[in-house]
Scaffold this motif. Structure first.
Motif, PDB file in Angstrom:
ATOM      1  N   VAL A  75      34.315  11.053  77.403  1.00  0.00           N
ATOM      2  CA  VAL A  75      35.565  10.724  76.723  1.00  0.00           C
ATOM      3  C   VAL A  75      36.278   9.535  77.359  1.00  0.00           C
ATOM      4  O   VAL A  75      37.215   8.999  76.762  1.00  0.00           O
ATOM      5  CB  VAL A  75      36.507  11.945  76.701  1.00  0.00           C
ATOM      6  N   VAL A  76      35.884   9.137  78.549  1.00  0.00           N
ATOM      7  CA  VAL A  76      36.479   7.978  79.215  1.00  0.00           C
ATOM      8  C   VAL A  76      35.499   6.821  79.096  1.00  0.00           C
ATOM      9  O   VAL A  76      34.373   6.895  79.588  1.00  0.00           O
ATOM     10  CB  VAL A  76      36.791   8.275  80.696  1.00  0.00           C
ATOM     11  N   LEU A  77      35.923   5.739  78.431  1.00  0.00           N
ATOM     12  CA  LEU A  77      35.047   4.594  78.174  1.00  0.00           C
ATOM     13  C   LEU A  77      35.069   3.648  79.364  1.00  0.00           C
ATOM     14  O   LEU A  77      35.691   2.584  79.335  1.00  0.00           O
ATOM     15  CB  LEU A  77      35.491   3.882  76.899  1.00  0.00           C
ATOM     16  N   ALA A  78      34.397   4.055  80.430  1.00  0.00           N
ATOM     17  CA  ALA A  78      34.344   3.262  81.660  1.00  0.00           C
ATOM     18  C   ALA A  78      32.935   2.761  81.909  1.00  0.00           C
ATOM     19  O   ALA A  78      31.959   3.360  81.454  1.00  0.00           O
ATOM     20  CB  ALA A  78      34.827   4.100  82.847  1.00  0.00           C
ATOM     21  N   ASP A  79      32.836   1.644  82.637  1.00  0.00           N
ATOM     22  CA  ASP A  79      31.524   1.127  83.029  1.00  0.00           C
ATOM     23  C   ASP A  79      30.923   1.941  84.162  1.00  0.00           C
ATOM     24  O   ASP A  79      29.720   2.185  84.179  1.00  0.00           O
ATOM     25  CB  ASP A  79      31.642  -0.337  83.467  1.00  0.00           C
ATOM     26  N   ASN A  80      31.772   2.354  85.097  1.00  0.00           N
ATOM     27  CA  ASN A  80      31.283   3.024  86.295  1.00  0.00           C
ATOM     28  C   ASN A  80      32.194   4.166  86.698  1.00  0.00           C
ATOM     29  O   ASN A  80      33.381   4.186  86.366  1.00  0.00           O
ATOM     30  CB  ASN A  80      31.192   2.032  87.478  1.00  0.00           C
ATOM     31  N   VAL A  81      31.600   5.125  87.414  1.00  0.00           N
ATOM     32  CA  VAL A  81      32.359   6.142  88.131  1.00  0.00           C
ATOM     33  C   VAL A  81      32.279   5.776  89.607  1.00  0.00           C
ATOM     34  O   VAL A  81      31.224   5.861  90.226  1.00  0.00           O
ATOM     35  CB  VAL A  81      31.794   7.551  87.895  1.00  0.00           C
ATOM     36  N   VAL A  82      33.392   5.334  90.166  1.00  0.00           N
ATOM     37  CA  VAL A  82      33.407   4.870  91.555  1.00  0.00           C
ATOM     38  C   VAL A  82      33.332   6.039  92.519  1.00  0.00           C
ATOM     39  O   VAL A  82      32.606   6.014  93.511  1.00  0.00           O
ATOM     40  CB  VAL A  82      34.664   4.022  91.826  1.00  0.00           C
ATOM     41  N   SER A  83      34.074   7.117  92.222  1.00  0.00           N
ATOM     42  CA  SER A  83      34.086   8.260  93.137  1.00  0.00           C
ATOM     43  C   SER A  83      34.526   9.498  92.379  1.00  0.00           C
ATOM     44  O   SER A  83      35.125   9.423  91.296  1.00  0.00           O
ATOM     45  CB  SER A  83      35.026   8.017  94.324  1.00  0.00           C
ATOM     46  N   PHE A  84      34.238  10.651  92.971  1.00  0.00           N
ATOM     47  CA  PHE A  84      34.675  11.948  92.443  1.00  0.00           C
ATOM     48  C   PHE A  84      35.012  12.852  93.603  1.00  0.00           C
ATOM     49  O   PHE A  84      34.250  12.974  94.566  1.00  0.00           O
ATOM     50  CB  PHE A  84      33.576  12.585  91.588  1.00  0.00           C
ATOM     51  N   ASP A  85      36.176  13.497  93.531  1.00  0.00           N
ATOM     52  CA  ASP A  85      36.633  14.425  94.565  1.00  0.00           C
ATOM     53  C   ASP A  85      36.894  15.785  93.923  1.00  0.00           C
ATOM     54  O   ASP A  85      37.519  15.869  92.855  1.00  0.00           O
ATOM     55  CB  ASP A  85      37.917  13.938  95.240  1.00  0.00           C
ATOM     56  N   PHE A  86      36.440  16.839  94.598  1.00  0.00           N
ATOM     57  CA  PHE A  86      36.628  18.206  94.117  1.00  0.00           C
ATOM     58  C   PHE A  86      37.412  18.982  95.155  1.00  0.00           C
ATOM     59  O   PHE A  86      37.124  18.898  96.355  1.00  0.00           O
ATOM     60  CB  PHE A  86      35.284  18.877  93.858  1.00  0.00           C
ATOM     61  N   ARG A  87      38.397  19.749  94.696  1.00  0.00           N
ATOM     62  CA  ARG A  87      39.233  20.545  95.601  1.00  0.00           C
ATOM     63  C   ARG A  87      39.345  21.968  95.077  1.00  0.00           C
ATOM     64  O   ARG A  87      39.694  22.179  93.927  1.00  0.00           O
ATOM     65  CB  ARG A  87      40.632  19.933  95.741  1.00  0.00           C
ATOM     66  N   GLN A  88      39.052  22.936  95.939  1.00  0.00           N
ATOM     67  CA  GLN A  88      39.197  24.353  95.628  1.00  0.00           C
ATOM     68  C   GLN A  88      39.987  25.005  96.742  1.00  0.00           C
ATOM     69  O   GLN A  88      39.653  24.860  97.921  1.00  0.00           O
ATOM     70  CB  GLN A  88      37.831  25.023  95.498  1.00  0.00           C
ATOM     71  N   GLN A  89      41.041  25.723  96.398  1.00  0.00           N
ATOM     72  CA  GLN A  89      41.938  26.290  97.398  1.00  0.00           C
ATOM     73  C   GLN A  89      42.174  27.765  97.120  1.00  0.00           C
ATOM     74  O   GLN A  89      42.190  28.205  95.968  1.00  0.00           O
ATOM     75  CB  GLN A  89      43.283  25.540  97.388  1.00  0.00           C
ATOM     76  N   TYR A  90      42.338  28.529  98.201  1.00  0.00           N
ATOM     77  CA  TYR A  90      42.690  29.939  98.130  1.00  0.00           C
ATOM     78  C   TYR A  90      43.980  30.157  98.916  1.00  0.00           C
ATOM     79  O   TYR A  90      44.156  29.589  99.994  1.00  0.00           O
ATOM     80  CB  TYR A  90      41.584  30.820  98.704  1.00  0.00           C
ATOM     81  N   THR A  91      44.851  30.989  98.373  1.00  0.00           N
ATOM     82  CA  THR A  91      46.129  31.280  99.018  1.00  0.00           C
ATOM     83  C   THR A  91      46.154  32.738  99.464  1.00  0.00           C
ATOM     84  O   THR A  91      45.848  33.637  98.674  1.00  0.00           O
ATOM     85  CB  THR A  91      47.299  31.020  98.068  1.00  0.00           C
ATOM     86  N   ILE A  92      46.499  32.956 100.726  1.00  0.00           N
ATOM     87  CA  ILE A  92      46.620  34.310 101.269  1.00  0.00           C
ATOM     88  C   ILE A  92      48.092  34.698 101.263  1.00  0.00           C
ATOM     89  O   ILE A  92      48.914  34.056 101.915  1.00  0.00           O
ATOM     90  CB  ILE A  92      46.038  34.392 102.688  1.00  0.00           C
ATOM     91  N   SER A  93      48.411  35.745 100.514  1.00  0.00           N
ATOM     92  CA  SER A  93      49.794  36.202 100.407  1.00  0.00           C
ATOM     93  C   SER A  93      50.114  37.157 101.559  1.00  0.00           C
ATOM     94  O   SER A  93      49.245  37.878 102.047  1.00  0.00           O
ATOM     95  CB  SER A  93      50.015  36.915  99.071  1.00  0.00           C
ATOM     96  N   ASP A  94      51.368  37.166 101.972  1.00  0.00           N
ATOM     97  CA  ASP A  94      51.800  38.082 103.024  1.00  0.00           C
ATOM     98  C   ASP A  94      53.214  38.562 102.727  1.00  0.00           C
ATOM     99  O   ASP A  94      53.906  38.033 101.862  1.00  0.00           O
ATOM    100  CB  ASP A  94      51.720  37.444 104.410  1.00  0.00           C
ATOM    101  N   TYR A  95      53.630  39.569 103.433  1.00  0.00           N
ATOM    102  CA  TYR A  95      54.958  40.126 103.241  1.00  0.00           C
ATOM    103  C   TYR A  95      55.523  40.502 104.608  1.00  0.00           C
ATOM    104  O   TYR A  95      54.769  40.780 105.550  1.00  0.00           O
ATOM    105  CB  TYR A  95      54.913  41.361 102.337  1.00  0.00           C
ATOM    106  N   PRO A  96      56.845  40.500 104.750  1.00  0.00           N
ATOM    107  CA  PRO A  96      57.449  40.823 106.052  1.00  0.00           C
ATOM    108  C   PRO A  96      57.390  42.317 106.336  1.00  0.00           C
ATOM    109  O   PRO A  96      57.535  43.152 105.446  1.00  0.00           O
ATOM    110  CB  PRO A  96      58.895  40.350 105.885  1.00  0.00           C
ATOM    111  N   VAL A  97      57.178  42.647 107.587  1.00  0.00           N
ATOM    112  CA  VAL A  97      57.207  44.033 108.053  1.00  0.00           C
ATOM    113  C   VAL A  97      58.250  44.131 109.169  1.00  0.00           C
ATOM    114  O   VAL A  97      59.041  43.223 109.378  1.00  0.00           O
ATOM    115  CB  VAL A  97      55.813  44.490 108.545  1.00  0.00           C
ATOM    116  N   GLU A  98      58.207  45.235 109.882  1.00  0.00           N
ATOM    117  CA  GLU A  98      59.232  45.464 110.891  1.00  0.00           C
ATOM    118  C   GLU A  98      59.134  44.445 112.023  1.00  0.00           C
ATOM    119  O   GLU A  98      58.075  43.887 112.313  1.00  0.00           O
ATOM    120  CB  GLU A  98      59.094  46.878 111.463  1.00  0.00           C
TER     121      GLU A  98
END
Length: 213
Positions: free
Chosen positions: A55-78
């Protein structure tokens, strides 16, 4: 006692004992060097696709970066401490850098191809030689031109983000809501009516069940 030194075979290097896998290392370095001097372009299949077509009418793909992230949830205790209780997967994002040279018309078509899809709601597919990532939508694009940059070769950055579709629950042959049995929601304590409520009740009774206007 002198031991032979393991070095790769390369121009200017004496003929000595070679290390295992040195030939593969030289081959990879040669490929990177050729890519560098050719403008760093990556050949297809690279890009953002819809229905099997880019869908992108480009001559070249110079670079590609992939990012996947996970978030660890927490809660306050005593005593001010925290305890982790859940790990959540955040939608991934993929970032492309496209480039196009040629005439001004070619560059205008390049820009217009991104402008036409940046605001839509279609789900696209990221295609790379080693992985395919489906169900993404475009979220960002940018480019810049100066007197010395972007005149001959226009470079545009395009960001995408994963879209997670939620399932829709479908029901058939269901009973009418009026057929549901009554449910006791708990004990209700009686409350005395106010003077206004008593007056309105008396007016309804005197008018035969209709509240006088």
């Amino acid at each position: 006692m002198a031991f032979p030194v393991n070095v790769p075979r390369a121009p200017g290097v004496p003929s000595v004992l070679f290390a295992a896998g040195a030939g593969q290392i030289i081959s990879l370095l040669t490929q990177d060097a050729v890519s560098l001097f050719s403008g760093g372009s990556l050949q297809q299949p690279w890009g953002i696709y819809l229905g099997g077509s880019p869908v992108v009418l480009a001559d070249n793909v110079v670079s590609f970066d992939f990012r996947q992230q996970y978030t660890i949830s927490d809660y306050p205790v005593e005593q001010g401490a925290f305890a982790s209780y859940n790990k959540v997967q955040v939608p991934f994002d993929g970032r492309f850098r496209f480039s196009t040279g040629g005439s001004d018309d070619d560059k205008s078509a390049f820009v217009q191809s991104i402008r036409d899809i940046i605001g839509d709601l279609n789900l696209y597919t990221i295609v790379t030689p080693i992985a395919i990532y489906s169900s993404v939508n475009l979220t960002h694009w940018d480019y810049g031109q100066t007197a010395t940059n972007g005149v001959g070769l226009l470079t545009i950055d395009v960001w995408t983000e994963e879209v997670r579709e939620t399932g829709v629950q479908a029901m058939s042959n269901t009973q009418s809501p009026t057929a549901a049995s009554q449910v006791n929601g708990g004990t209700v304590q009686p409350v005395s009516a106010t003077s206004l409520q008593s007056a309105q009740t008396g007016a309804i009774r005197s008018s035969g069940g209709r509240l006088a206007g």
